[in-house]
Structures are given as structure tokens and as C-alpha cells.
Design a protein around this motif. Structure first.
Motif, PDB file in Angstrom:
ATOM      1  N   PHE A 123      10.872  -5.638 -24.738  1.00  9.52           N
ATOM      2  CA  PHE A 123      11.696  -4.582 -25.328  1.00  9.52           C
ATOM      3  C   PHE A 123      11.534  -4.598 -26.843  1.00  9.52           C
ATOM      4  CE2 PHE A 123      13.427  -5.236 -21.193  1.00  9.52           C
ATOM      5  CZ  PHE A 123      13.888  -3.991 -20.789  1.00  9.52           C
ATOM      6  N   LYS A 160      12.378  -1.773 -30.144  1.00  9.80           N
ATOM      7  CA  LYS A 160      12.828  -0.433 -30.527  1.00  9.80           C
ATOM      8  C   LYS A 160      12.043   0.163 -31.690  1.00  9.80           C
ATOM      9  CE  LYS A 160      16.771  -2.082 -33.303  1.00  9.80           C
ATOM     10  NZ  LYS A 160      18.253  -2.018 -33.409  1.00  9.80           N
ATOM     11  N   TYR A 194       8.816  -1.569 -23.024  1.00 11.38           N
ATOM     12  CA  TYR A 194       9.808  -0.513 -23.177  1.00 11.38           C
ATOM     13  C   TYR A 194      10.088  -0.314 -24.664  1.00 11.38           C
ATOM     14  CZ  TYR A 194      10.773  -1.541 -18.247  1.00 11.38           C
ATOM     15  OH  TYR A 194      10.659  -1.763 -16.894  1.00 11.38           O
ATOM     16  N   LEU A 202      12.568   0.417 -26.420  1.00  9.35           N
ATOM     17  CA  LEU A 202      14.028   0.483 -26.369  1.00  9.35           C
ATOM     18  C   LEU A 202      14.611  -0.755 -27.029  1.00  9.35           C
ATOM     19  CD1 LEU A 202      14.448   1.456 -22.597  1.00  9.35           C
ATOM     20  CD2 LEU A 202      14.858   2.990 -24.532  1.00  9.35           C
ATOM     21  N   GLY A 203      15.806  -0.626 -27.569  1.00 10.76           N
ATOM     22  CA  GLY A 203      16.535  -1.800 -28.012  1.00 10.76           C
ATOM     23  C   GLY A 203      16.912  -2.629 -26.803  1.00 10.76           C
ATOM     24  N   GLU A 240      19.541  -3.826 -25.835  1.00 11.62           N
ATOM     25  CA  GLU A 240      20.807  -3.497 -25.182  1.00 11.62           C
ATOM     26  C   GLU A 240      20.603  -2.523 -24.023  1.00 11.62           C
ATOM     27  OE1 GLU A 240      19.972  -0.721 -28.523  1.00 11.62           O
ATOM     28  OE2 GLU A 240      20.092  -2.903 -28.342  1.00 11.62           O
ATOM     29  N   SER A 241      19.404  -1.902 -23.965  1.00 10.38           N
ATOM     30  CA  SER A 241      19.094  -0.957 -22.886  1.00 10.38           C
ATOM     31  C   SER A 241      18.425  -1.618 -21.692  1.00 10.38           C
ATOM     32  CB  SER A 241      18.182   0.156 -23.416  1.00 10.38           C
ATOM     33  OG  SER A 241      18.782   0.842 -24.489  1.00 10.38           O
ATOM     34  N   ALA A 242      18.182  -2.920 -21.771  1.00 11.84           N
ATOM     35  CA  ALA A 242      17.440  -3.596 -20.705  1.00 11.84           C
ATOM     36  C   ALA A 242      18.128  -3.478 -19.356  1.00 11.84           C
ATOM     37  CB  ALA A 242      17.236  -5.065 -21.067  1.00 11.84           C
ATOM     38  N   ARG A 295      19.795  -1.148 -18.195  1.00 11.63           N
ATOM     39  CA  ARG A 295      19.658   0.199 -17.645  1.00 11.63           C
ATOM     40  C   ARG A 295      18.309   0.421 -16.976  1.00 11.63           C
ATOM     41  NH1 ARG A 295      17.800   4.642 -20.365  1.00 11.63           N
ATOM     42  NH2 ARG A 295      18.095   3.636 -22.392  1.00 11.63           N
ATOM     43  N   VAL A 296      17.254  -0.236 -17.458  1.00 11.74           N
ATOM     44  CA  VAL A 296      15.912   0.058 -16.947  1.00 11.74           C
ATOM     45  C   VAL A 296      15.344  -1.016 -16.029  1.00 11.74           C
ATOM     46  CG1 VAL A 296      15.366   1.515 -18.920  1.00 11.74           C
ATOM     47  CG2 VAL A 296      14.781  -0.912 -18.992  1.00 11.74           C
ATOM     48  N   SER A 348      24.839 -10.124 -28.848  1.00 12.09           N
ATOM     49  CA  SER A 348      24.297  -9.051 -28.010  1.00 12.09           C
ATOM     50  C   SER A 348      23.367  -9.610 -26.938  1.00 12.09           C
ATOM     51  CB  SER A 348      23.539  -8.039 -28.874  1.00 12.09           C
ATOM     52  OG  SER A 348      24.394  -7.431 -29.811  1.00 12.09           O
ATOM     53  N   LEU A 392      24.015  -9.385 -22.858  1.00 11.24           N
ATOM     54  CA  LEU A 392      23.021  -8.802 -21.960  1.00 11.24           C
ATOM     55  C   LEU A 392      22.570  -9.817 -20.916  1.00 11.24           C
ATOM     56  CD1 LEU A 392      20.955  -6.613 -21.152  1.00 11.24           C
ATOM     57  CD2 LEU A 392      19.421  -7.585 -22.876  1.00 11.24           C
TER      58      LEU A 392
END
Length: 289
Positions: free
Chosen positions: A153, A155, A179, A181-182, A184-186, A188-189, A236, A240
């Protein structure tokens, strides 16, 4: 090295002479002036360090001399790796640039820790890196653990594409999913729980950044700034991890002087199970479970 015409260079300024002069120039701000001068000159001449010795009595064109002088001046504010666009890490060489944190030998302690705990494991691991930067950590891990799957990940757009470049260079497209993405989105995906999380988050106290070496200050702020106390990103990560890590899974965190064990509190279902020191004897990697 092709023979140059006499008019193209001053015979009194051979490669050896320019290397010595460059080393003296860099001694004002580099702790490794001769090595830095060698690497910069080798880059200008498209030679390796061994070839520099072989051709040390040859001359240089005016254009090459000017390029070398320019890189010497640039070295005052940038690392050699950032200038030449390449950095050795663990067992491999990685493309780097001004958009990523330059890999440090200290971070290789992450590989030491992982190998210490998982080298004899035969089952495939699912490993997440939060904040890939150049990709040197997750790629080095996957090169060591041939049956592991990686998820990265990042961003930063520039860092994401640099990781992709290094991933393709080492033929890991089938085993590394990236990904942009930051982290914090892990949750979700990711469609599965993972075995291991690794991260080298920003951990410099914000107020200390102006006092870092100039070459470090010129690295991406996003990769350095750990907030006012240098530990904000860890909260964070642990939040997670409590959602994506399988039972019994482990977190490998790089830490700096800002770290406090109190970060791992009753708010998170983890405890520190091992600590690893870097080659300077400084506590560098924590393993949480």
C-alpha cells in the motif's frame, strides 16, 4: 573505455586526479567523500568502480568534467543514491528518486528479523507492507520467501509507480499486488486475513526535521514526518492490524528514538514479543503479536 582525442581533455586532469579533487571537495560535508566521488564519477562515465581503477590514467571530455562538477555540487544537498537514481538494499539494487525515502542499511534489520522468525516455515505467507516507498522491503522479502504473496500500500503516486517499476524488474508481478491507497484503506480492499504486516512509517518528530542533514530534509516530507511526537502513524497501523491480521499473526515495525512502548497499550490486542538491533546497536525493529 574508448580512447579520447588529446584535444578533448586536459591530460593533467586524469580520472584519478579528478577523483582526488572531488574527494577533497566533498570532505566538507560527506562522511564518505572518496566513496561518494567514486560513485558519482562512475555514474558520469558509465563505468563501475573496478573500471575506474583500470582507466584511472585516462582523461575526460570537457562535458564529462562539467557533469561531474555539477554532481559534486548537488551532493551537498542530496544523497548519492538520489543523484544517480539507484540504491543497493539487502541483496539487490533498486531504482530510487527524489519522491521516495532512500533505503537505509538500518532497515535491512527488517529482513534479519523476518528470516530469524520464518526462515524454516514451509507454508506460504501473506505479507502486507504499509507504505512501500521504493518497494525495496517487500520485494526483498518476496525474493527471500519464494512461496509468499505480498500486498503493498502506497498513497504517493510517484512512489507507487516506482514500486511497480522495481516489482517488474524483479519479475514479481504474479506475487505482489500493489494498491495506490493509504494503508487505512487496506481493510476495504483485502479479501483475506494476512500473516505478517511490515512497515517503516514516518517516525521523525516534526520539530526535528529542520535539524536533519540537508540531504535527508530533501527527501519526501510525507516519508519523514511522524507528527509532533513522532509516533502518530503507529496508532493507525495497530488499529488496522487488529482488523486484517490473522490470529497469531505478527507485525514488524521499524522504530526510531521517538518510539514509546506505551503506544502498545490495552487499546490494542498486541504485545511486543521481540526486539532487534541494527548494526550500530540501536533498537530498530519491534515484533508484535
Amino acid at each position: 573505455m574508448p580512447q579520447m582525442k588529446e584535444k578533448d581533455y586536459d591530460s593533467d586532469m586524469s580520472i584519478r586526479a579528478r577523483l582526488i579533487a572531488g574527494s577533497r571537495y566533498l570532505a566538507n560535508w560527506s562522511s564518505t567523500p572518496h566513496l561518494d566521488a567514486e560513485l558519482l564519477l562512475a555514474h558520469v562515465l558509465s563505468l563501475n568502480r573496478e573500471q575506474l581503477i583500470l582507466y584511472c590514467n585516462e582523461g575526460m571530455t570537457d562535458s564529462q568534467a562539467m557533469d561531474f562538477e555539477m554532481l559534486l555540487k548537488l551532493r551537498k544537498s542530496h544523497s548519492v543514491a538520489a543523484i544517480v537514481g539507484e540504491k543497493e538494499f539487502w541483496k539487490h539494487s533498486f531504482a530510487v528518486n527524489k519522491d521516495v525515502l532512500i533505503p537505509r542499511p538500518d532497515t535491512e534489520t527488517m529482513l534479519v528479523a523476518l528470516l530469524s522468525r520464518y526462515k524454516k516455515l514451509t507454508q506460504p505467507l501473506k505479507i502486507v507492507e504499509l507504505g512501500t516507498g521504493s518497494g525495496c522491503v517487500i520485494i526483498s522479502i518476496l525474493k527471500e520467501f519464494r512461496n509468499a504473496l505480498g500486498f503493498g500500500f502506497e498513497k504517493s503516486r510517484a512512489a507507487f509507480y516506482l514500486t511497480m517499476h522495481n516489482m517488474l524488474k524483479y519479475g514479481l508481478r504474479a506475487r505482489l499486488k500493489l494498491y495506490r491507497l493509504g494503508f487505512e484503506s487496506a481493510m476495504r480492499v483485502l479479501s483475506c486475513k494476512v500473516d505478517v504486516i511490515v512497515s517503516n512509517p514516518p517516525y521523525v518528530r516534526r520539530g526535528e526535521i529542520p535539524y536533519l542533514q540537508l540531504e535527508v530534509q530533501n527527501e519526501p516530507r510525507i516519508a519523514l514526518d511522524g507528527g509532533f511526537n513522532g509516533i502518530l502513524p503507529y496508532f493507525s497501523i495497530l488499529k488496522l492490524a487488529s482488523k486484517i491480521l490473522r490470529p497469531g499473526g505478527e507485525i514488524f515495525l521499524e522504530i526510531g528514538s521517538s518510539w514509546r512502548d506505551s503506544v502498545v497499550s490495552a487499546n490494542y490486542p498486541f504485545k511486543i514479543v521481540e526486539r532487534y538491533r541494527d548494526l550500530s546497536g540501536i533498537e530498530r525493529i519491534l515484533v508484535l503479536k
